[in-house]
Design an enzyme around this catalytic site. Sequence first.
Site, mmCIF file in Angstrom:
data_model
loop_
_atom_site.group_PDB
_atom_site.id
_atom_site.type_symbol
_atom_site.label_atom_id
_atom_site.label_comp_id
_atom_site.label_asym_id
_atom_site.label_seq_id
_atom_site.Cartn_x
_atom_site.Cartn_y
_atom_site.Cartn_z
ATOM 1 N N HIS A 103 -68.765 123.965 67.181
ATOM 2 C CA HIS A 103 -67.313 123.795 67.036
ATOM 3 C C HIS A 103 -66.868 124.269 65.668
ATOM 4 O O HIS A 103 -67.641 124.234 64.712
ATOM 5 C CB HIS A 103 -66.918 122.322 67.235
ATOM 6 C CG HIS A 103 -67.656 121.386 66.325
ATOM 7 N ND1 HIS A 103 -68.943 120.976 66.583
ATOM 8 C CD2 HIS A 103 -67.312 120.808 65.153
ATOM 9 C CE1 HIS A 103 -69.354 120.173 65.612
ATOM 10 N NE2 HIS A 103 -68.375 120.068 64.720
ATOM 11 N N HIS A 105 -64.072 123.740 62.598
ATOM 12 C CA HIS A 105 -63.062 122.857 62.008
ATOM 13 C C HIS A 105 -61.941 123.708 61.422
ATOM 14 O O HIS A 105 -62.199 124.680 60.716
ATOM 15 C CB HIS A 105 -63.651 122.063 60.832
ATOM 16 C CG HIS A 105 -64.717 121.088 61.196
ATOM 17 N ND1 HIS A 105 -64.511 119.732 61.209
ATOM 18 C CD2 HIS A 105 -66.018 121.267 61.547
ATOM 19 C CE1 HIS A 105 -65.641 119.113 61.537
ATOM 20 N NE2 HIS A 105 -66.576 120.025 61.751
HETATM 21 P P1 AMP Z 1 -69.695 118.127 62.508
HETATM 22 O O1 AMP Z 1 -70.224 117.386 61.297
HETATM 23 O O2 AMP Z 1 -69.286 119.534 62.155
HETATM 24 O O3 AMP Z 1 -70.656 118.060 63.673
HETATM 25 O O4 AMP Z 1 -68.363 117.405 62.889
HETATM 26 C C1 AMP Z 1 -68.185 116.604 63.986
HETATM 27 C C2 AMP Z 1 -66.746 116.165 63.934
HETATM 28 O O5 AMP Z 1 -66.415 115.590 65.179
HETATM 29 C C3 AMP Z 1 -66.441 115.131 62.851
HETATM 30 O O6 AMP Z 1 -65.432 115.622 61.986
HETATM 31 C C4 AMP Z 1 -65.960 113.916 63.651
HETATM 32 O O7 AMP Z 1 -64.928 113.209 63.015
HETATM 33 C C5 AMP Z 1 -65.505 114.548 64.947
HETATM 34 N N1 AMP Z 1 -65.569 113.674 66.114
HETATM 35 C C6 AMP Z 1 -66.570 112.846 66.478
HETATM 36 N N2 AMP Z 1 -66.272 112.216 67.632
HETATM 37 C C7 AMP Z 1 -65.047 112.663 68.012
HETATM 38 C C8 AMP Z 1 -64.191 112.375 69.108
HETATM 39 N N3 AMP Z 1 -64.534 111.503 70.083
HETATM 40 N N4 AMP Z 1 -62.994 113.001 69.170
HETATM 41 C C9 AMP Z 1 -62.624 113.867 68.205
HETATM 42 N N5 AMP Z 1 -63.395 114.187 67.139
HETATM 43 C C10 AMP Z 1 -64.589 113.584 67.037
#
Ligand code: AMP
Length: 125
Positions: A103, A105
């Site tokens: 994903h 950001h």
């Molecule tokens: P990463 O460290 O790049 O894997 O980021 C994962 C991101 O997903 C973090 O910024 C979390 O806050 C976000 N996240 C985790 N669970 C959810 C959820 N259920 N809905 C939306 N965002 C989420």
Amino acid sequence: MAVSEKDCLFCKIVRKEIKADIVKEGNSFIAIKDINPVEPGHVLVIPKQHYTTLLDIPDRLGEEMLKFAKQIASELLEKKLGDGFNIIMNNLEPAGQLVMHAHIHIIPRKEKDGIRFFVKVLGKK
Ligand code: AMP
Ligand code: ZN
């Protein structure tokens, strides 16, 4: 560690088994509000198919993903959620990837918003 599509959090969001605040949905991608935003308007662009990291995403889809992310970023500027933006992708655990479904950001930025990325903590290994 690899996660199966069945158990993957973002696959569950794509399948609408888990609720998320959807900002935009296309054929191949979904954009949702991050549940723990760095800034209001922090959005995640998620391919609908399960890939672990950027390196697993086919080139063609990767191009489409960037195009989709660009749309979100320009909408963010139009809506004045920020005067700039960062696009960040964490790939694999040492780089801070927590959800093992690739994903991007998109984080709105404003002058003097106090956000700093990539600060190396001296002496920390
Ligand atoms: P990463 O460290 O790049 O894997 O980021 C994962 C991101 O997903 C973090 O910024 C979390 O806050 C976000 N996240 C985790 N669970 C959810 C959820 N259920 N809905 C939306 N965002 C989420
Ligand atoms: Zn997944």
